[in-house]
Design a protein around this motif. Structure first.
Motif, PDB file in Angstrom:
ATOM      1  N   LEU A  13     -10.810  86.195 -62.208  1.00 41.08           N
ATOM      2  CA  LEU A  13      -9.877  85.361 -62.960  1.00 41.08           C
ATOM      3  C   LEU A  13      -8.418  85.655 -62.634  1.00 41.08           C
ATOM      4  O   LEU A  13      -7.602  84.740 -62.591  1.00 41.08           O
ATOM      5  N   ALA A  14      -8.084  86.939 -62.436  1.00 40.75           N
ATOM      6  CA  ALA A  14      -6.683  87.300 -62.193  1.00 40.75           C
ATOM      7  C   ALA A  14      -6.607  88.694 -61.585  1.00 40.75           C
ATOM      8  O   ALA A  14      -7.564  89.463 -61.652  1.00 40.75           O
ATOM      9  N   ILE A  15      -5.451  88.996 -61.015  1.00 41.60           N
ATOM     10  CA  ILE A  15      -5.143  90.344 -60.553  1.00 41.60           C
ATOM     11  C   ILE A  15      -3.876  90.774 -61.275  1.00 41.60           C
ATOM     12  O   ILE A  15      -2.857  90.085 -61.209  1.00 41.60           O
ATOM     13  N   LEU A  16      -3.955  91.889 -61.986  1.00 41.00           N
ATOM     14  CA  LEU A  16      -2.856  92.377 -62.814  1.00 41.00           C
ATOM     15  C   LEU A  16      -2.466  93.783 -62.391  1.00 41.00           C
ATOM     16  O   LEU A  16      -3.302  94.545 -61.914  1.00 41.00           O
ATOM     17  N   GLN A  69      -9.179  89.490 -75.386  1.00 37.89           N
ATOM     18  CA  GLN A  69      -8.336  90.318 -74.537  1.00 37.89           C
ATOM     19  C   GLN A  69      -8.241  89.723 -73.131  1.00 37.89           C
ATOM     20  O   GLN A  69      -7.178  89.756 -72.517  1.00 37.89           O
ATOM     21  N   ALA A  70      -9.348  89.171 -72.632  1.00 38.37           N
ATOM     22  CA  ALA A  70      -9.341  88.549 -71.306  1.00 38.37           C
ATOM     23  C   ALA A  70      -8.410  87.347 -71.278  1.00 38.37           C
ATOM     24  O   ALA A  70      -7.679  87.143 -70.304  1.00 38.37           O
ATOM     25  N   ALA A  75      -3.259  85.100 -69.581  1.00 36.87           N
ATOM     26  CA  ALA A  75      -1.971  84.482 -69.913  1.00 36.87           C
ATOM     27  C   ALA A  75      -0.821  85.318 -69.357  1.00 36.87           C
ATOM     28  O   ALA A  75       0.176  84.761 -68.878  1.00 36.87           O
ATOM     29  N   GLN A  76      -0.953  86.649 -69.395  1.00 39.41           N
ATOM     30  CA  GLN A  76       0.072  87.528 -68.820  1.00 39.41           C
ATOM     31  C   GLN A  76       0.189  87.297 -67.318  1.00 39.41           C
ATOM     32  O   GLN A  76       1.281  87.248 -66.772  1.00 39.41           O
ATOM     33  N   ALA A  77      -0.952  87.158 -66.656  1.00 38.91           N
ATOM     34  CA  ALA A  77      -0.933  86.941 -65.211  1.00 38.91           C
ATOM     35  C   ALA A  77      -0.323  85.590 -64.868  1.00 38.91           C
ATOM     36  O   ALA A  77       0.415  85.463 -63.897  1.00 38.91           O
ATOM     37  N   HIS A  81       3.985  88.228 -65.842  1.00 38.84           N
ATOM     38  CA  HIS A  81       4.222  89.588 -66.315  1.00 38.84           C
ATOM     39  C   HIS A  81       3.191  90.574 -65.780  1.00 38.84           C
ATOM     40  O   HIS A  81       3.397  91.767 -65.838  1.00 38.84           O
ATOM     41  N   GLY A  82       2.075  90.109 -65.257  1.00 43.17           N
ATOM     42  CA  GLY A  82       1.033  91.004 -64.777  1.00 43.17           C
ATOM     43  C   GLY A  82       1.185  91.386 -63.327  1.00 43.17           C
ATOM     44  O   GLY A  82       0.653  92.386 -62.889  1.00 43.17           O
TER      45      GLY A  82
END
Length: 96
Positions: A13-16, A69-70, A75-77, A81-82
């Motif tokens: 889904l994302a890389i943070l 949390q996911a 949303a941060q990514a 911000h991630g």
């Protein structure tokens, strides 16, 4: 004769950029979603299990997260911000 079973799907889904709760290093973490679907005659019909986890790219430690949390991490990514550069303030991982 009826053939049924399950099939697993893994989505990234994302890389943070987070500080790892296991090794303590600020590194990239992948946010992954694992979906297990019921199959009938090798055709996936419906999901019956969905799990989320983050994995540290430095040490490989995996930490389970809830769906809420996911969504927050995703949303941060999306907001930028991630994906911070090394040396900037890092986000803390969720502790379970």
């Amino acid at each position: 004769m009826i053939i049924f079973g399950t099939k697993g799907y893994l989505y990234q889904l994302a890389i943070l950029t987070l500080v790892c709760g296991h090794c303590g290093n600020p590194s990239a973490h992948t946010l992954r979603k694992r979906v297990t679907k019921f199959t009938l005659f090798f055709v996936p019909l419906f999901p019956f299990s969905t799990k989320y986890a983050t994995q540290c790219t430095f040490c490989g430690a995996e930490q389970k997260v809830t769906s809420e949390q996911a969504e927050q991490l995703q949303a941060q990514a999306a907001s930028g911000h991630g994906g911070q550069a090394y040396g900037q303030s890092q986000q803390q991982p969720y502790q379970s």
